[in-house]
Design an enzyme around this catalytic site. Sequence first.
Site, short mmCIF file in Angstrom:
data_model
loop_
_atom_site.label_atom_id
_atom_site.label_comp_id
_atom_site.label_asym_id
_atom_site.label_seq_id
_atom_site.Cartn_x
_atom_site.Cartn_y
_atom_site.Cartn_z
N ARG A 14 -61.20 91.37 31.38
CA ARG A 14 -60.16 91.64 32.38
C ARG A 14 -58.87 92.10 31.72
NH1 ARG A 14 -54.95 90.85 33.95
NH2 ARG A 14 -55.04 88.70 33.20
N ASP A 15 -58.17 91.21 31.09
CA ASP A 15 -56.86 91.53 30.51
C ASP A 15 -57.00 92.56 29.40
OD1 ASP A 15 -54.08 91.24 30.27
OD2 ASP A 15 -54.28 89.73 28.71
N HIS A 210 -51.49 81.57 25.37
CA HIS A 210 -51.95 82.96 25.40
C HIS A 210 -50.98 83.76 24.53
CE1 HIS A 210 -53.56 86.58 27.76
NE2 HIS A 210 -52.54 87.08 27.07
N HIS A 212 -49.93 87.03 21.95
CA HIS A 212 -50.13 88.40 21.52
C HIS A 212 -49.70 88.54 20.06
CE1 HIS A 212 -50.59 90.79 25.50
NE2 HIS A 212 -50.95 89.54 25.70
N CYS A 243 -50.31 95.99 23.78
CA CYS A 243 -49.08 95.54 24.42
C CYS A 243 -48.37 96.74 25.04
CB CYS A 243 -48.16 94.86 23.41
SG CYS A 243 -46.59 94.34 24.12
N ASN A 252 -53.41 91.28 22.78
CA ASN A 252 -54.06 89.97 22.74
C ASN A 252 -54.62 89.65 21.36
OD1 ASN A 252 -53.88 89.32 25.61
ND2 ASN A 252 -55.32 91.00 25.91
#
Length: 309
Positions: A14-15, A210, A212, A243, A252
């Site tokens: 998804r992300d 979460h 990055h 990003c 991520n």
Amino acid sequence: MLPSRVTLVDVGPRDGLQNEKQPVATEHKVALVQALQAAGLREIEVTSYVSPKWVPQMADNAAVMNAIPRPAGVRHSVLVPNMIGFNAMLAAGPQARPDEIVVFGAASQAFSQRNINCSIEESIERFAPVVAAAREAGLKVRSAISCALGCPYQGEVTPDEVEHVVKLMKEIGVQHCGIADTIGVGTPRRAQAVIERALKHFPMHEVSGHFHDTYGQALANIYACLEIGLHTFDTSVAGLGGCPYAKGATGNVATEDVVFMLNGLGIETGIDLDRLVQAGGAISDVLGRAPVSRAGKALLTKQGKVFAA
């Protein structure tokens, strides 16, 4: 003392894929989820029920959810930002029903206004009926609090601002609190500080990080959070998901890199690194590029895979 076991939630399907410019076929998304499950992932963020006008990559959400294998012991989550999305999720049918939905809100007023054109408080009001409907349907609700360590428009975000949103999410019935460093500017002590604010309102097993890797701090931030006992983290296979606020930057943190580190620390994940690396290599081949994951790329190279210079 570090935890003995860590749960990783792979958000790559998804992300990770949502910002890809080239269309990714439904069959490849399904194959990615299947490969992650075969590698031992037990928490996977599969898709989102958002307007295809704004996120065309997720237009096949129902098709993906209906096609993925649903083995016992694996939890599948989907992003649902509003009641339109929630109703679309229900309309996809019982086979497509997720185990969990995700709602997201920013810790930065500037980001909230620029991203969804409303204040933080207004965004929470929008999420409240979604949370209530999900819980009524027996679905768990996880929140993702974005820009918790910095904002591309506002700059610094304080722990007080993060805690304000944590409390708002708790008040509307969210059951899990995810703290996200959306632009990757966080550093270890700051990461600990915001996680500690979340832990004032949610138990340890219902808080996650979460991170990055925009500034190369993701693994350091995860280790710092392990030091205070956190044991749930979002990661993305092959480092999928750049990003969007820092041109050319990584997004991520890669699942392979985190598993490699955790293996070295003797922390259990239940994930087979070799299979995970193959999954990352396969989706990277579909996208026509090398994995962003350093561990993934190194292990694939060791196996004879050749990447363009």
